[in-house]
Scaffold this active site. Structure first.
Site, PDB file in Angstrom:
ATOM      1  CB  SER A 134       6.601  -1.724   2.357  1.00 40.88           C
ATOM      2  OG  SER A 134       7.948  -2.192   2.427  1.00 40.88           O
ATOM      3  CE  LYS A 180       8.530  -4.468   5.026  1.00 41.98           C
ATOM      4  NZ  LYS A 180       9.348  -3.614   4.119  1.00 41.98           N
ATOM      5  CB  SER A 192      10.312  -0.128   2.384  1.00 39.20           C
ATOM      6  OG  SER A 192       9.481  -0.125   1.246  1.00 39.20           O
TER       7      SER A 192
END
Lengths: 57, 465
Positions: free
Chosen positions: B157, B81, B181
């Site tokens: 996310s 990420k 997330s």
């Protein structure tokens, strides 16, 4: 009911300036937050309950 | 030698590389070609690290040729990420504001650990700005599309990381989970995800969102792959003040045995009411497979979720206060408005939220005296359409963005280890949370493995078209 003037006042007190174009969105989100904060207040919590802590000496 | 495009999975690929049956370079070249072909359809990646990946793969092949062991993740391609540091690259955390920061000097600690175990970093992956969202519809870097239906959200996310695994672009990815997330995109993309116990994995070298809620963890397409990656990342690090000084507690070696004879219960009330029919049906399938006959309620859950919501907004607002003051126009509008609102919250609400957290923790730990695992849906619904403003929850139409985390937020608030398992019982998959007591990731992973072996949970590679 919290309105945009309330949010502007709070922002000024917090040292933040909110662009008028952003005010409706911030106000909507602040209303949601206050609704959630209200959920926290009842029933009352016993005074012995300490906040969860992350500080380690 | 075997054809690399036909071989998938962390453990299978690593074993093939270690035995010299496939070369790491050919594996990475194959996956980079797949990324070039499919990522334009999905937007999982924010950068591709081709030169670095091929150089690292060549090192793995050289070790194999020299008779040395490159490690349990030998040659396996992974992504991180975009809030993980990557050496010589600026960590954007999905923002343009962070572009002014200096480049990272080293990889994030857990990314470096999997690389030392032989894994090959091939790129950084899309996310909601500053990790504040559940849909990965990023105003600066675009939306990540769900590989199982490109009109739908990949979740967030950590959406780019989950979608890349679902589409077979990486064999595993590393994400973060503050309020859901990892678990939300696992649910929407139909893959396995692990949010370990708070404090288990060091966050050193990642960009924070909420210091006392942020967790790191992996995505993969099987429970054993998830456990193998997780094991490679464990261990204390001084760089994270919240990291627990615990010994490594490997989960992969006992994964086939540790899921038997457990005391399990379904979570009722909030966890039923906030889920739709598909989520409840998926949870019932899991319960049936595990022989669960008991449901239990956690009465403080509504309040715990509210507390997580408040702490997140206030902490995020505080973290970004200076940028909100001087560069408000540079934020993704959806993030900016939430962070500004959070910066205005009274201290009374935040302190009360932290007291609620303590109460809820005690309540849930009591439940673990009689149970080893608890089961609950992961999301109120399967993946919504991109741009979809509302979802239905408990018979009411509510805003999607703040409510997708209804089922994940209360549990991460108290730091429990949770594996999301993918259940394919509708047009789109949906996740079920396997929740264990603190520090018992091994139990949650073993249950996930058992469900996979029973044919209940699975994560086939999606072929987006």
């Amino acid at each position: 009911m919290i309105d945009e003037r309330d949010v502007e006042t709070l922002a000024r007190m917090a040292g933040l300036k909110i662009d008028p174009a952003h005010l409706p969105g911030v106000t909507n989100n602040f209303r949601t937050l206050i609704e959630q904060a209200d959920v926290l207040m009842t029933p009352p919590i016993a005074g012995e309950t300490e906040p969860a802590a992350t500080y380690h000496a | 030698m075997i054809m690399v495009e036909d071989v998938h999975g962390v453990c299978v690929l690593a074993e093939a590389v270690r035995r010299g049956r496939i070369s790491a370079v050919s594996l990475i070249e194959d996956r980079l070609e797949r990324v070039r072909r499919l990522d334009p359809l999905l937007n999982c990646f924010t950068s591709i690290l081709e030169d670095r990946a091929l150089a690292a793969a060549a090192e793995v092949d050289a070790m194999v040729a020299a008779g040395r062991d490159p490690g349990p993740l030998a040659g396996v391609p992974f992504g991180v990420k975009d809030n993980y540091d990557v050496a010589r690259r600026v960590t954007t955390a999905g923002s343009i504001i962070n572009r002014a920061r200096p480049a990272a000097q080293a990889d994030a600690v857990i990314a470096a650990r999997v690389a030392r175990a032989g894994a090959i970093l091939i790129g950084t992956q899309n996310m909601d700005e500053f990790a504040y969202g559940f849909t990965t519809e990023n105003a600066h870097y675009g939306a990540t599309r769900n590989p199982r239906d490109r009109d739908r959200s990949a979740g967030g996310s950590s959406g780019g990381s989950a979608a890349a695994v679902a589409a077979g672009l990486t064999e595993f990815s590393l994400g973060t989970d503050t309020n859901g997330s990892i678990r939300v995109p696992s649910s929407f993309c139909g893959i396995f995800g692990l949010k370990p116990t708070f404090g288990r994995l060091p966050r050193t070298g990642t960009f924070p969102f909420v210091h006392d809620l942020d967790h790191l963890g992996p995505f993969a397409r099987s429970a054993i792959d998830l456990a193998t990656v997780y094991d490679a990342m464990q261990g204390f690090d001084h760089g994270d003040v919240a990291c627990a000084e615990r010994p490594k507690e490997p989960a992969a070696p006992g994964i086939a045995e540790n899921g038997e004879g457990l005391r399990a219960a379904l979570l009722s009330d909030w966890f039923e009411d906030m889920a739709d029919a598909q989520g409840r049906a998926a949870t019932a399938m899991v319960a049936s497979a595990l022989g669960i006959r008991q449901s239990i309620a956690l009465p403080g859950t509504r309040r715990a979720r509210a507390a997580a919501f408040v702490v997140t907004a206030a902490s995020g607002g505080n973290l970004h206060r200076e940028a909100l003051r001087t560069q408000a126009g540079d934020f993704d509008p959806a993030t900016r408005d939430r962070l500004l609102a959070g910066a205005l919250l009274p201290a009374d609400a935040v302190l009360q939220a932290q007291r609620v957290r303590q109460l809820y923790r005690e309540e849930v730990l009591t439940a673990f005296r009689n149970h080893d695992v608890l089961i609950a849906p992961a999301t109120p619904c399967s993946a919504p359409k991109l741009g979809q403003a509302t979802i239905m929850v408990d018979g009411a139409e509510v805003a999607a963005r703040p409510n997708i985390g209804l089922l994940t937020q209360p549990l991460s608030f108290i730091g429990l280890p949770i594996v999301t398992v993918p259940i394919h019982n509708g047009p789109m998959p949906i996740g079920v949370q396997i929740i264990a007591a603190p520090w018992r990731e091994d139990v949650a992973l073993a249950v996930a493995h058992r469900l996979e072996q029973a044919g209940i949970a699975s994560a086939p590679i999606a072929e987006p078209c």
